[in-house]
Design an enzyme around this catalytic site. Structure first.
Site, PDB file in Angstrom:
ATOM      1  CB  ALA A  81      -0.912  -0.004   1.223  1.00  0.00           C
ATOM      2  CB  ALA A  82       2.783   3.106  -1.510  1.00  0.00           C
ATOM      3  CG  ASP A 134      14.253   1.729  -9.704  1.00  0.00           C
ATOM      4  OD1 ASP A 134      13.231   2.426  -9.515  1.00  0.00           O
ATOM      5  OD2 ASP A 134      14.652   1.433 -10.853  1.00  0.00           O
ATOM      6  CD  GLU A 135      10.485   6.382  -9.144  1.00  0.00           C
ATOM      7  OE1 GLU A 135      10.320   7.558  -8.781  1.00  0.00           O
ATOM      8  OE2 GLU A 135       9.707   5.782  -9.909  1.00  0.00           O
ATOM      9  CE1 TYR A 159       6.119   5.984  -4.679  1.00  0.00           C
ATOM     10  CE2 TYR A 159       7.857   6.222  -6.313  1.00  0.00           C
ATOM     11  CZ  TYR A 159       7.009   5.418  -5.569  1.00  0.00           C
ATOM     12  OH  TYR A 159       7.049   4.055  -5.721  1.00  0.00           O
ATOM     13  CE  LYS A 163       7.591   2.593  -1.599  1.00  0.00           C
ATOM     14  NZ  LYS A 163       6.504   1.692  -1.099  1.00  0.00           N
ATOM     15  CE  LYS A 198       1.967   5.697 -11.093  1.00  0.00           C
ATOM     16  NZ  LYS A 198       1.851   4.487 -10.312  1.00  0.00           N
ATOM     17  CE1 TYR A 216       4.437  14.750 -18.296  1.00  0.00           C
ATOM     18  CE2 TYR A 216       5.674  13.581 -16.612  1.00  0.00           C
ATOM     19  CZ  TYR A 216       4.472  14.030 -17.117  1.00  0.00           C
ATOM     20  OH  TYR A 216       3.318  13.776 -16.421  1.00  0.00           O
TER      21      TYR A 216
END
Ligand code: NAD
Ligand code: TYD
Length: 356
Positions: A81-82, A134-135, A159, A163, A198, A216
């Site tokens: 959950a996030a 991995d961010e 974000y 995390k 996304k 972007y």
């Protein structure tokens, strides 16, 4: 095993629930608040199974969590959950701090309290598996370096910072209180049931609707894409086979520039959906370069050697096979798409792409 899964109505969580119900004899309790990103429709294949239960619960609600632990008596927790969308974390970070940091803290405390009531084999076999990204490592310069499990944390966005905070809490609960944790950091996932905010589902659905495909900046940013079902298999392996306290990076060895991802989707659609919206000669004509994301990470790439060596996990899908399956899935599941493109989704699109 009895597995309590948080965020099981989301993109990856629902793949994990489907994987466990369809391929093992384990029981699942899916604990999900059902934010805009949670869809019970994603669980239709398994929701009638007697080994599956659902509870609409916020992980920030400690009293409710304690009740769930007491009643269900899990052997393991898989915490997915996030709040998960970088652009939303930029326009409104509060929910990310609340769910990703405070929610993880509440879940850790509920798990620790419950774990301390256990004894013997049930206590030593208990696992808290934290699913991360991995961010947390920030971005890589150049084209050579890869993220290792030992790469220092350097998150860029609200974000990824939230995390990273949750990862640190999980590791501290292991070191300080002995809570038996495992931790995974995965690259970008794609595949069925991906919410269309996304990149990949957004581009597929915009193209089919004849809308612009927003890229972007210059589109040269690189992501390492992993098919979601490969991730679900990896998570189950880590949860059941990894040693306590271990961390694993999970990735697809599929580095792609964003612009190439968008072009690949357009090419697949030319083949799989040749009847284009009126006035569109080629899907690629819809590509539109828009203002870049603030703080945009340039490149992510995972070294997944450790999980291959220790647990014998490798991805089954290449980007080519996985992307084709994904595009076909969206073409075949227009009902799911219509249901998730609700009022809230429309508001997000208007706010985010107002100047595109
Ligand atoms: P998602 O946004 O699709 O789903 C998140 C789920 O969590 C939703 O069902 C939502 O209702 C639920 N949720 C949100 N807040 C909650 C709360 N307070 N209490 C209970 N439930 C709540 O996310 P996802 O893409 O499936 O990602 C799942 C996990 O994997 C996240 O922890 C994310 O950080 C991590 N991750 C995602 C990716 C990716 O590419 N999507 C990559 C690596 C890691
Ligand atoms: P996203 O799917 O949001 O995942 P993340 O930011 O977690 O990597 O975005 C993937 C890449 O695509 C990222 O570099 C941002 C870019 N992107 C666009 O170019 N246009 C878009 O409309 C979106 C949503 C993302």
């Amino acid at each position: 095993m009895k597995i309590l899964i948080t965020g099981g109505a989301g993109f990856i969580g629902s793949a994990v629930v489907r994987h466990i119900i369809q391929n093992t004899n384990n029981e699942v309790l899916n604990v999900d608040k059902l934010t805009y990103a949670g869809n019970l429709e994603s669980l239709k294949e398994v929701d009638q199974n007697e080994r599956y239960q659902f509870s609409q619960t916020d992980i920030c609600d400690r009293i409710a969590l304690d009740e769930l632990f007491k009643d269900f008596q899990p052997d393991a927790v898989m915490h997915l959950a996030a709040e998960s969308h970088v652009d939303r974390s930029i326009s409104g970070p509060a929910d990310f701090i609340e769910t990703n940091i405070i929610g993880t803290y509440q879940l850790l405390e509920a798990s620790r309290y419950y774990w301390n009531t256990l004894a013997g084999e049930k206590k030593s076999a208990f696992r808290f598996h934290h699913i991360s990204t991995d961010e947390v490592y920030g971005d890589l310069e150049g084209t050579e370096d890869l993220f290792l499990e030992t790469t220092p944390y350097a998150p860029s966005s609200p974000y990824s910072a939230s995390k990273a905070s949750s990862d640190h809490l999980v590791c501290a609960w292991h070191r300080t209180y002995g809570l038996p944790i495992v931790l995974t950091n995965c690259s970008n996932n794609y595949g069925p049931y991906h919410f269309p905010e996304k990149l990949i589902p957004l581009v597929i659905l915009n193209a089919l609707a004849g809308k612009s495909l927003p890229v972007y900046g210059n589109g040269a940013q690189i992501r390492d894409w992993l098919y979601v079902e490969d991730h679900a298999r990896a998570l189950y392996k880590v949860m059941t086979e990894a040693k306590v306290g271990e961390t694993y990076n999970i990735g697809g060895h599929n580095e792609q520039k964003n612009i190439d991802v968008v072009k690949s989707i357009c090419e697949l659609l030319e083949e799989l959906a040749p009847n284009k919206p009126e006035g569109i000669a080629q899907y690629q004509d819809l590509i539109t370069y828009v203002t870049d994301r603030p703080g945009h990470d340039l490149r992510y790439a995972i070294d997944a050697t450790k999980i291959k060596q220790d647990l014998n996990w490798v991805p089954e899908e290449t980007f080519k096979t996985g992307l084709r399956k994904t595009v076909q899935w969206y073409l075949d599941h227009q009902d799911w798409v219509r249901n998730v493109q609700s009022g809230e989704y429309q508001n997000w699109v208007i706010q985010q792409y107002a100047n595109a």
